[in-house]
Each structure stands twice: as C-alpha cells, then as structure tokens.
Design a protein around this motif. Sequence first.
Motif, PDB file in Angstrom:
ATOM      1  N   ALA A 176       0.809  -1.222   0.000  1.00 27.56           N
ATOM      2  CA  ALA A 176       0.000   0.000   0.000  1.00 27.56           C
ATOM      3  C   ALA A 176       0.837   1.265   0.000  1.00 27.56           C
ATOM      4  CB  ALA A 176      -0.921   0.002   1.220  1.00 27.56           C
ATOM      5  N   GLY A 177       2.160   1.131   0.050  1.00 26.70           N
ATOM      6  CA  GLY A 177       3.011   2.319   0.049  1.00 26.70           C
ATOM      7  C   GLY A 177       3.026   3.067   1.352  1.00 26.70           C
ATOM      8  N   GLN A 178       2.646   2.400   2.435  1.00 29.00           N
ATOM      9  CA  GLN A 178       2.643   3.045   3.748  1.00 29.00           C
ATOM     10  C   GLN A 178       4.038   3.001   4.363  1.00 29.00           C
ATOM     11  OE1 GLN A 178      -0.377   0.848   5.823  1.00 29.00           O
ATOM     12  NE2 GLN A 178      -2.048   1.698   4.606  1.00 29.00           N
ATOM     13  N   PRO A 179       4.279   3.775   5.418  1.00 31.50           N
ATOM     14  CA  PRO A 179       5.613   3.798   6.028  1.00 31.50           C
ATOM     15  C   PRO A 179       6.072   2.417   6.474  1.00 31.50           C
ATOM     16  CG  PRO A 179       4.283   5.600   6.872  1.00 31.50           C
ATOM     17  CD  PRO A 179       3.357   4.737   6.071  1.00 31.50           C
ATOM     18  N   ALA A 180       7.336   2.130   6.239  1.00 32.42           N
ATOM     19  CA  ALA A 180       7.917   0.871   6.687  1.00 32.42           C
ATOM     20  C   ALA A 180       8.207   0.944   8.178  1.00 32.42           C
ATOM     21  CB  ALA A 180       9.211   0.595   5.924  1.00 32.42           C
ATOM     22  N   THR A 181       7.839  -0.104   8.912  1.00 36.43           N
ATOM     23  CA  THR A 181       8.102  -0.166  10.342  1.00 36.43           C
ATOM     24  C   THR A 181       8.774  -1.491  10.672  1.00 36.43           C
ATOM     25  OG1 THR A 181       6.020  -1.232  10.969  1.00 36.43           O
ATOM     26  CG2 THR A 181       5.996   1.182  10.742  1.00 36.43           C
ATOM     27  N   GLU A 182       9.198  -1.636  11.911  1.00 35.77           N
ATOM     28  CA  GLU A 182       9.813  -2.884  12.330  1.00 35.77           C
ATOM     29  C   GLU A 182       8.868  -4.071  12.120  1.00 35.77           C
ATOM     30  OE1 GLU A 182      11.580   0.466  14.812  1.00 35.77           O
ATOM     31  OE2 GLU A 182       9.630  -0.107  14.032  1.00 35.77           O
ATOM     32  N   ALA A 183       7.562  -3.824  12.302  1.00 38.26           N
ATOM     33  CA  ALA A 183       6.577  -4.889  12.107  1.00 38.26           C
ATOM     34  C   ALA A 183       6.519  -5.350  10.653  1.00 38.26           C
ATOM     35  CB  ALA A 183       5.195  -4.423  12.563  1.00 38.26           C
ATOM     36  N   THR A 184       6.965  -4.522   9.724  1.00 40.92           N
ATOM     37  CA  THR A 184       7.048  -4.915   8.320  1.00 40.92           C
ATOM     38  C   THR A 184       8.031  -6.072   8.156  1.00 40.92           C
ATOM     39  OG1 THR A 184       6.559  -2.640   7.642  1.00 40.92           O
ATOM     40  CG2 THR A 184       7.550  -4.084   5.992  1.00 40.92           C
ATOM     41  N   ASP A 185       9.175  -5.969   8.837  1.00 39.11           N
ATOM     42  CA  ASP A 185      10.159  -7.047   8.794  1.00 39.11           C
ATOM     43  C   ASP A 185       9.657  -8.299   9.501  1.00 39.11           C
ATOM     44  OD1 ASP A 185      13.156  -4.969   9.124  1.00 39.11           O
ATOM     45  OD2 ASP A 185      12.010  -5.594   7.373  1.00 39.11           O
ATOM     46  N   VAL A 186       8.901  -8.125  10.589  1.00 41.41           N
ATOM     47  CA  VAL A 186       8.351  -9.276  11.311  1.00 41.41           C
ATOM     48  C   VAL A 186       7.448 -10.088  10.384  1.00 41.41           C
ATOM     49  CG1 VAL A 186       6.768  -9.947  13.154  1.00 41.41           C
ATOM     50  CG2 VAL A 186       8.567  -8.266  13.606  1.00 41.41           C
ATOM     51  N   TYR A 187       6.640  -9.400   9.583  1.00 37.19           N
ATOM     52  CA  TYR A 187       5.752 -10.105   8.650  1.00 37.19           C
ATOM     53  C   TYR A 187       6.567 -10.949   7.669  1.00 37.19           C
ATOM     54  CZ  TYR A 187       2.033 -10.802   5.156  1.00 37.19           C
ATOM     55  OH  TYR A 187       1.131 -11.357   4.290  1.00 37.19           O
ATOM     56  N   ALA A 188       7.580 -10.351   7.055  1.00 39.72           N
ATOM     57  CA  ALA A 188       8.382 -11.076   6.069  1.00 39.72           C
ATOM     58  C   ALA A 188       9.087 -12.274   6.707  1.00 39.72           C
ATOM     59  CB  ALA A 188       9.407 -10.134   5.439  1.00 39.72           C
ATOM     60  N   ALA A 189       9.629 -12.078   7.916  1.00 38.53           N
ATOM     61  CA  ALA A 189      10.313 -13.178   8.603  1.00 38.53           C
ATOM     62  C   ALA A 189       9.344 -14.322   8.886  1.00 38.53           C
ATOM     63  CB  ALA A 189      10.939 -12.672   9.899  1.00 38.53           C
ATOM     64  N   THR A 190       8.113 -13.999   9.217  1.00 38.59           N
ATOM     65  CA  THR A 190       7.120 -15.043   9.482  1.00 38.59           C
ATOM     66  C   THR A 190       6.772 -15.797   8.207  1.00 38.59           C
ATOM     67  OG1 THR A 190       6.208 -13.605  11.200  1.00 38.59           O
ATOM     68  CG2 THR A 190       4.907 -15.518  10.590  1.00 38.59           C
ATOM     69  N   CYS A 191       6.690 -15.092   7.086  1.00 41.96           N
ATOM     70  CA  CYS A 191       6.439 -15.759   5.810  1.00 41.96           C
ATOM     71  C   CYS A 191       7.543 -16.765   5.491  1.00 41.96           C
ATOM     72  CB  CYS A 191       6.339 -14.731   4.683  1.00 41.96           C
ATOM     73  SG  CYS A 191       4.846 -13.715   4.715  1.00 41.96           S
ATOM     74  N   VAL A 192       8.794 -16.369   5.754  1.00 36.88           N
ATOM     75  CA  VAL A 192       9.914 -17.278   5.510  1.00 36.88           C
ATOM     76  C   VAL A 192       9.837 -18.472   6.458  1.00 36.88           C
ATOM     77  CG1 VAL A 192      12.433 -17.514   5.624  1.00 36.88           C
ATOM     78  CG2 VAL A 192      11.400 -15.484   4.568  1.00 36.88           C
ATOM     79  N   PHE A 193       9.505 -18.220   7.715  1.00 37.05           N
ATOM     80  CA  PHE A 193       9.366 -19.308   8.676  1.00 37.05           C
ATOM     81  C   PHE A 193       8.288 -20.295   8.226  1.00 37.05           C
ATOM     82  CE2 PHE A 193       7.270 -20.954  12.575  1.00 37.05           C
ATOM     83  CZ  PHE A 193       8.307 -21.768  13.013  1.00 37.05           C
ATOM     84  N   PHE A 194       7.174 -19.767   7.744  1.00 38.03           N
ATOM     85  CA  PHE A 194       6.108 -20.628   7.221  1.00 38.03           C
ATOM     86  C   PHE A 194       6.651 -21.515   6.102  1.00 38.03           C
ATOM     87  CE2 PHE A 194       1.661 -21.617   6.362  1.00 38.03           C
ATOM     88  CZ  PHE A 194       1.701 -22.015   5.041  1.00 38.03           C
TER      89      PHE A 194
END
Length: 602
Positions: A176-194
């Motif tokens: 959505a083009g919203q500001p990147a936050t630390e939680a943005t990285d948490v989401y990606a890391a969880t996708c990789v873990f999955f």
Amino acid sequence: MNNWSLPGYAELKVLGEGGFGRVVLARTDSTGVPVAIKYLFERHLADPVRLTEFRREAAVLHRVVSPYVARLYDFVETPSGAAIVMEAVPGVSLRSVLAADGMLEPEAALAVLKGSLLGLAAAHVAGIVHRDYKPDNVLVGPGRESKLVDFGLAVLAGQVGAPAGTPAYMAPEQWAGQPATEATDVYAATCVFFQCVTGRRPFAGRTTDELRAQHQYAPAPLAAAPDTVRALIARGMAKHPAQRPETASAFVTELEAAARRGYGPDWEQRGRDRLAARAAVLFAASPIAVLAAAGVTTGGTVGTASTASTAAAVGKGVWAVVGSKVIAGAIGAAVVVGSVTTAVVLGNRADIAEGGGSPHDERPSIEQVALSSSVETRTESFGTFRLDARYARISGHTDRGVQDRVNAMLMAPVDEWVEFTRQIVSGPEPNGELPATWVDAEILHQDANVISVAYERAIQSVQAGNRAGYNVRIVSIDLTTGEPLDAAHAFADAARDPVAAAELERRILARVPGGYYCPDAVLGTQAPMRPEHLAEPHTFGENPAVQVGYLPDGVRFTIFAPAFGYANVCGYQDVTVPYAEVADLMTDQAARAVIGGPRPTR
C-alpha cells in the motif's frame, strides 16, 4: 564489466554478477584476511540512480552492529569506481538449504529464524527496517549460526517511500506504500518461517497483482503449519502492523516461549544441530571452504562481531548474487534523475565493532562527501488513487541530522498532497480508471547554504471538482542549519508588522508596475499586502499567499493573486526581485544563507 579493482586486495574468485555489478572473494594484501567486495559496474558510475542506491546501502549498513549480520569494512567511491568491502561470511543461503531439502524440522526452522531475527533486532535498534527479508538473505554458517545480509532496500523506520521488496514476502503495508516499520520485517520473517516448516510459501499467486491481493486480504494458511507454531505464525502475519509484535526483538521473545512449550527447553540445541547437518554438505563445496582448505586464508581470520553489511554470498546456489527485487513497474520506484557525483571514502567502523577492526593494519583516510541535490520519482498506488510524484532530495551533507531534517521537509509536499487526495477521492472514476494525483518538483537553486524547490500539485479526477485544481508549494531551506527559509522566516518583520509588509510589497511592485495582473482577470481594487499573507495558510498545504524561492540572482516571490482581490483564474504569479533590492528586509540568518553575509542596511 568493471575493470577497476580496489587497491590493497588480491581478487581470488568471482562469486557472482547481477544488474548492479559483481561480487568477488578477495584477500587483503597486508593481512591475508578474506573479504567480499561488491563492485558497481563502470557503466553505472554516470548513473545517478545506481550511485544513490549504492551510497544509501553503505550508509545504512554503517549504522548496524551485531554478530548476526555480515560485517561492513569500507565503502569507497572514486571517479574510477565504487565498492563495498564486507566480511566474507562462511555459509550457505537458507534458499539453498530449502532447495536441497524442501523444508526443515520445526526446531531447525525456529533456530534459523531466531538468529536472523536477532540481526533484524540490531537493525531495528538503529532505526532501520530491512524491507527484504527472504531465504536468499539469510546465511547458515558451519558453526550452526545464521546471519542476515543484504540491506540494499533498507530504509529508516517510519520512512515513506516507494513500495519495494520481494512479492512473496511483502507485508500489506508495503504493497500500500505506507511507512515501513519494524513490524514490516516481522511479517516477512514469518512468511519465511512458514516456508521453512511447510515447504511452500504462504501464498501462491502467479502474478504480482494476485500476490498483492493475497497478502493484503487473504488469511494466513495456518492449517498447513504444525499445531505448535500456528499461533506464532498468526501473530507474525497479522494484516495490520499493530497486531504483530512491534519489533524483531519482541518476536524473538514470543518465538522462544512458543518453542519451549512445543519442543522442550533444549529445542534450540536440537534445531541448530539439525540445521548444521543440512548445511554441511552445501558448505563444503562453497568457494570460501575450498579456498580455506587450500591454505589461502592463513594470513588472517574473519571477524565474528560486526557492523552490518550487504550480502555478497546469497541467492541461487551456494555463493550467488541476490536475486531480483521488485522496485519498479506496477509496484513503484524511487528514481534519481539528476545529481552531482564526487569521490568519497566513508571509512571503516573499527572503532565500534566488538571483535576487531579493519582487515588492514592501518585505517583508511576519511574524505568529505560533496553536498548534492537531485530530483527523484515516487510512483505508488493507494487503492483509491495512484500517485505520480517527483520530489527533491539532498545527499552528502556533513551533518546527518541536518540532512534528515532537510529531506523530511523536501518530502513533505508529496505526503501532504497524498493526505489531501485521500479526502477528495473515494474510488475509481466513472470510466473505471483510478484517479491520478501528481506532484512535480523543480530545483530553483541549490548551493552549499540554501536549497529552493518549487512543487506543482494537482488531482486529475472529476471527484475533485473545484476543490483541488492546481497548487504550488515552495520549499526553501537553510542547508547549514536545516531550518526553513520561507517568507515568514526570511522576511520576519514583514510577517509581523503591516508597515514592513507594505514596504516589501512596494519593492515587489516596482518590478511589476501593473500589479499582480493577468489578462483574463476581472480586476477590482487590489488589496494591500498584510503580515498574514506571508505568515498564515491561505491554500491547502499550509501555503501562505506569498511564498519565496531563491534564485542565483534574486528572490522569486510566488504570489497567489486571488488573495489580493484578483479572480481565481489568475492563480499564481511569479515576481523575481534582485537581492540588492530586498536583502536589507531579510533576517540576518536569511541574508547569510542567500547572499553569504549579514543583511545590508539602507
């Protein structure tokens, strides 16, 4: 190809090539320590886009200290070439491990996730969001450790920028083009873990549009994951950032609790043992292992604690260049279209590294980066409208804090216009197309002391009616302090005192005897200039009726004529007045910035 080589290093093997350049394994002449050097192709030295991205990557890496990220030694840019020198990490990419084995036992997946999350945590402490966490960017070492690499897309936390990342792992707010936050990285890391525990990515969209829709709206496919980690995945892949762990460090705490509940207190030992066993065969065939066995690295050892770096050795195979990233096209891009290039050596960070210094005995010299400005492009989709914008940006300032303040002010006109557009449009046009909002930027003048940028803004939508139309915003900033040099600051007396405002207007009108006139206007009596015309908002975006920009030879006054009794069709009128005719009305700060000395007296 790149014919330039960094002095002081002997190149041993090319590790890979990509669109930006090549990565080589090298050895320092003085100590024999192995390093990886990332070279920019010579053809990109004249490309301000590539140069800016390369500099930014080095600057980001300069800030992170952790044993869980690859170590940055130096960034060097000269007229002959540009290079990032980094730790030669012994290890293989998580992507290679998954390609060989398909999936990992949950304990092994948790172990590799924890190590790379600790690398993310160090970045988050430094205020940096990685934005491209994926299996390619996690290295598994022979000592069972995992390290995070490749900060090429990293930004400061909260920074608004063009959506960028790898589609399979991008958080909803990235799309959505919203500001990147630390939680943005948490989401990606969880996708990789999955992916590690199931053998497949969370979503299987075949196109970028399908992946966007799935990441933004489809529920996480929890049923495919083991029962013991479903709650952890649900937290990490929550659609809204506020529903996820705030930082990687917070996610590590939740991970450890879930691992103990599901796999016992010794889960990490078992997980790392299994991880090392899976990586051992792949690592044995890697270039650095082969070269070490041949005695090439006997002159020194690779440090284990570090400053963060870009990845040299990730991706396809054991040591390959990072794969493609989505930065342009349908998702959007930040593109520099003009800048000044100068020679620079950032120097190393031996003074802050925990486990050692430069791979050389001596420390390199530090040269100053020349201040430059550029115009960059920002293209984004916000669901109900699309943005096509250009904005100004500076680089090379000696004071990072001042540079950040200046760039925030230079980006503000774009962010303001996005927020204004949200209030105006609510969806597609009658023809089904998304409305377009645009911002254009022109650098009127920039030197070592001041920058002035004119922004033109408009909404192209029938929904806007007469409320949007056309808008001009002038941003002028003192580059020595990072303070604004708008009309209220530069002509402070006129912004407070009606007599001073009248005197300023007299000198402006001396350049346009006919007044703020336009041929199509039906003129009444021209209203006099008052302090509020310089100091108070008159149009959207906190724009006063009188704005100032600075040219090489004078002040450009941008006058919103309707504020002085003219018809709306008159819009904005520009009047340039030589500095000699108005410098005595400026504040001392403004005079020093634009004419290089105290204001004159009359």
